[in-house]
Write a protein that holds these residues in place. Structure first.
Motif, PDB file in Angstrom:
ATOM      1  N   ILE A  63      -1.068   7.949   1.999  1.00  0.00           N
ATOM      2  CA  ILE A  63      -0.388   7.219   1.163  1.00  0.00           C
ATOM      3  C   ILE A  63      -1.103   5.972   0.592  1.00  0.00           C
ATOM      4  O   ILE A  63      -0.935   5.387  -0.427  1.00  0.00           O
ATOM      5  CB  ILE A  63       1.188   7.124   1.768  1.00  0.00           C
ATOM      6  CG1 ILE A  63       2.015   8.278   1.795  1.00  0.00           C
ATOM      7  CG2 ILE A  63       1.771   5.913   1.140  1.00  0.00           C
ATOM      8  CD1 ILE A  63       3.228   8.135   2.594  1.00  0.00           C
ATOM      9  N   LYS A  64      -1.627   5.333   1.811  1.00  0.00           N
ATOM     10  CA  LYS A  64      -2.365   3.995   1.339  1.00  0.00           C
ATOM     11  C   LYS A  64      -3.390   4.235   0.205  1.00  0.00           C
ATOM     12  O   LYS A  64      -3.394   3.349  -0.629  1.00  0.00           O
ATOM     13  CB  LYS A  64      -2.914   3.505   2.728  1.00  0.00           C
ATOM     14  CG  LYS A  64      -3.373   2.159   2.504  1.00  0.00           C
ATOM     15  CD  LYS A  64      -3.808   1.580   4.140  1.00  0.00           C
ATOM     16  CE  LYS A  64      -4.462   0.196   3.802  1.00  0.00           C
ATOM     17  NZ  LYS A  64      -4.764  -0.259   5.255  1.00  0.00           N
ATOM     18  N   THR A  65      -4.271   5.161   0.332  1.00  0.00           N
ATOM     19  CA  THR A  65      -5.104   5.748  -0.883  1.00  0.00           C
ATOM     20  C   THR A  65      -4.610   5.739  -1.803  1.00  0.00           C
ATOM     21  O   THR A  65      -5.002   5.195  -2.831  1.00  0.00           O
ATOM     22  CB  THR A  65      -6.032   7.063  -0.227  1.00  0.00           C
ATOM     23  OG1 THR A  65      -6.479   6.699   0.967  1.00  0.00           O
ATOM     24  CG2 THR A  65      -6.893   7.298  -1.274  1.00  0.00           C
ATOM     25  N   LEU A  66      -3.293   6.520  -2.018  1.00  0.00           N
ATOM     26  CA  LEU A  66      -2.726   6.699  -3.451  1.00  0.00           C
ATOM     27  C   LEU A  66      -2.203   5.166  -3.921  1.00  0.00           C
ATOM     28  O   LEU A  66      -2.246   5.233  -5.131  1.00  0.00           O
ATOM     29  CB  LEU A  66      -1.794   7.807  -3.486  1.00  0.00           C
ATOM     30  CG  LEU A  66      -2.238   9.206  -3.311  1.00  0.00           C
ATOM     31  CD1 LEU A  66      -0.965  10.188  -3.758  1.00  0.00           C
ATOM     32  CD2 LEU A  66      -3.175   9.522  -4.320  1.00  0.00           C
ATOM     33  N   LYS A  67      -1.576   4.404  -2.961  1.00  0.00           N
ATOM     34  CA  LYS A  67      -1.139   3.210  -3.372  1.00  0.00           C
ATOM     35  C   LYS A  67      -2.339   2.329  -4.096  1.00  0.00           C
ATOM     36  O   LYS A  67      -2.048   1.678  -5.089  1.00  0.00           O
ATOM     37  CB  LYS A  67      -0.484   2.347  -2.340  1.00  0.00           C
ATOM     38  CG  LYS A  67       0.874   2.782  -1.879  1.00  0.00           C
ATOM     39  CD  LYS A  67       1.494   1.979  -0.779  1.00  0.00           C
ATOM     40  CE  LYS A  67       2.774   2.406  -0.567  1.00  0.00           C
ATOM     41  NZ  LYS A  67       3.203   1.552   0.732  1.00  0.00           N
ATOM     42  N   HIS A  68      -3.388   2.373  -3.381  1.00  0.00           N
ATOM     43  CA  HIS A  68      -4.725   1.563  -3.921  1.00  0.00           C
ATOM     44  C   HIS A  68      -4.960   2.098  -5.230  1.00  0.00           C
ATOM     45  O   HIS A  68      -5.138   1.351  -6.382  1.00  0.00           O
ATOM     46  CB  HIS A  68      -5.855   1.873  -2.739  1.00  0.00           C
ATOM     47  CG  HIS A  68      -6.973   1.202  -3.290  1.00  0.00           C
ATOM     48  ND1 HIS A  68      -7.337  -0.200  -3.524  1.00  0.00           N
ATOM     49  CD2 HIS A  68      -8.316   1.812  -3.834  1.00  0.00           C
ATOM     50  CE1 HIS A  68      -8.579  -0.338  -3.994  1.00  0.00           C
ATOM     51  NE2 HIS A  68      -9.010   0.786  -4.397  1.00  0.00           N
ATOM     52  N   HIS A  69      -5.026   3.453  -5.331  1.00  0.00           N
ATOM     53  CA  HIS A  69      -5.362   4.028  -6.663  1.00  0.00           C
ATOM     54  C   HIS A  69      -4.551   3.770  -7.724  1.00  0.00           C
ATOM     55  O   HIS A  69      -4.875   3.580  -8.896  1.00  0.00           O
ATOM     56  CB  HIS A  69      -5.906   5.346  -6.465  1.00  0.00           C
ATOM     57  CG  HIS A  69      -7.245   5.690  -5.811  1.00  0.00           C
ATOM     58  ND1 HIS A  69      -8.373   5.554  -6.566  1.00  0.00           N
ATOM     59  CD2 HIS A  69      -7.480   6.165  -4.560  1.00  0.00           C
ATOM     60  CE1 HIS A  69      -9.446   5.793  -5.652  1.00  0.00           C
ATOM     61  NE2 HIS A  69      -8.733   6.148  -4.483  1.00  0.00           N
ATOM     62  N   MET A  81       4.347   5.170  -9.785  1.00  0.00           N
ATOM     63  CA  MET A  81       3.641   5.886  -8.820  1.00  0.00           C
ATOM     64  C   MET A  81       3.714   4.988  -7.410  1.00  0.00           C
ATOM     65  O   MET A  81       4.221   5.589  -6.385  1.00  0.00           O
ATOM     66  CB  MET A  81       2.357   6.093  -9.033  1.00  0.00           C
ATOM     67  CG  MET A  81       1.562   6.870  -8.080  1.00  0.00           C
ATOM     68  SD  MET A  81       1.197   8.584  -8.546  1.00  0.00           S
ATOM     69  CE  MET A  81       0.575   8.831 -10.011  1.00  0.00           C
ATOM     70  N   ALA A  82       3.607   3.883  -7.555  1.00  0.00           N
ATOM     71  CA  ALA A  82       3.732   2.861  -6.480  1.00  0.00           C
ATOM     72  C   ALA A  82       5.122   2.835  -5.753  1.00  0.00           C
ATOM     73  O   ALA A  82       5.162   2.864  -4.583  1.00  0.00           O
ATOM     74  CB  ALA A  82       3.405   1.427  -6.929  1.00  0.00           C
ATOM     75  N   GLN A  87       8.697   4.877  -1.573  1.00  0.00           N
ATOM     76  CA  GLN A  87       9.758   5.431  -1.063  1.00  0.00           C
ATOM     77  C   GLN A  87       9.508   6.478  -0.083  1.00  0.00           C
ATOM     78  O   GLN A  87      10.183   6.845   0.702  1.00  0.00           O
ATOM     79  CB  GLN A  87      10.789   6.089  -2.384  1.00  0.00           C
ATOM     80  CG  GLN A  87      11.879   6.922  -1.925  1.00  0.00           C
ATOM     81  CD  GLN A  87      12.994   5.969  -1.339  1.00  0.00           C
ATOM     82  OE1 GLN A  87      13.316   4.923  -1.694  1.00  0.00           O
ATOM     83  NE2 GLN A  87      13.212   6.540   0.002  1.00  0.00           N
ATOM     84  N   LEU A  88       8.479   7.139  -0.392  1.00  0.00           N
ATOM     85  CA  LEU A  88       7.954   8.328   0.560  1.00  0.00           C
ATOM     86  C   LEU A  88       7.797   7.688   1.919  1.00  0.00           C
ATOM     87  O   LEU A  88       7.841   8.316   3.042  1.00  0.00           O
ATOM     88  CB  LEU A  88       6.581   9.065  -0.127  1.00  0.00           C
ATOM     89  CG  LEU A  88       6.199  10.221   0.877  1.00  0.00           C
ATOM     90  CD1 LEU A  88       7.044  11.237   0.896  1.00  0.00           C
ATOM     91  CD2 LEU A  88       4.932  10.539   0.100  1.00  0.00           C
ATOM     92  N   ASP A  89       7.147   6.557   1.971  1.00  0.00           N
ATOM     93  CA  ASP A  89       6.583   5.924   3.160  1.00  0.00           C
ATOM     94  C   ASP A  89       7.726   5.419   3.854  1.00  0.00           C
ATOM     95  O   ASP A  89       7.672   5.717   5.255  1.00  0.00           O
ATOM     96  CB  ASP A  89       5.704   4.566   2.904  1.00  0.00           C
ATOM     97  CG  ASP A  89       4.765   4.010   3.860  1.00  0.00           C
ATOM     98  OD1 ASP A  89       4.595   5.052   4.909  1.00  0.00           O
ATOM     99  OD2 ASP A  89       4.617   2.938   3.949  1.00  0.00           O
TER     100      ASP A  89
END
Length: 134
Positions: A63-69, A81-82, A87-89
């Motif tokens: 999740i953190k990786t996708l937040k960064h990207h 996306m963020a 919400q998923l987190d």
């Protein structure tokens, strides 16, 4: 002395092997998120609330990786996306709490929120969004 030198040379190589390209890629992160959600679904459906702990902890890194990207995506796409990732987190945290309390009903409700958040994320089509970054 030679042994110590050998270890100094070996450690960075092992570290590099563990962190080889791809493990932090958005595509790998997206794949991992989907798998961890499946693992949580299986745990709740089989009434094995202890089985939620591991995937709910492991899902944090992708999740953190996708937040960064997602912060690198242009405009509205990155913001949506963020928001879906946040919400998923949050939903995963709720599911984790319900499983810690041993509450099957709360876990089922929280799982629905996790699945809904995953659907919101899927609607942003992470695969296509991140492929366009390359």
């Amino acid at each position: 002395m030679l042994v110590a030198f050998g270890l100094v040379m070996l450690v960075p190589a092992l570290y590099a092997q563990q962190n080889k390209a791809g493990s932090n890629s958005p595509e790998a992160a997206w794949s991992n998120i989907q798998q961890f959600v499946k693992d949580m679904e299986t745990a709740v459906q089989s009434k094995n609330l202890h089985g939620i702990h591991e995937p709910s902890m492991k899902i944090r890194a992708p999740i953190k990786t996708l937040k960064h990207h997602s912060s690198m995506l242009s405009g509205d796409k990155g913001q949506k996306m963020a928001a879906a990732l946040k919400q998923l987190d949050t939903s995963v945290t709720d599911l984790h709490s319900a499983s810690d309390e041993g509450n099957q009903a709360d876990a089922e409700t929280a799982l629905k929120a996790v699945e809904s958040a995953l659907d919101q994320l899927k609607a942003q089509d992470p695969e296509a969004a991140f492929k366009s970054m390359h």
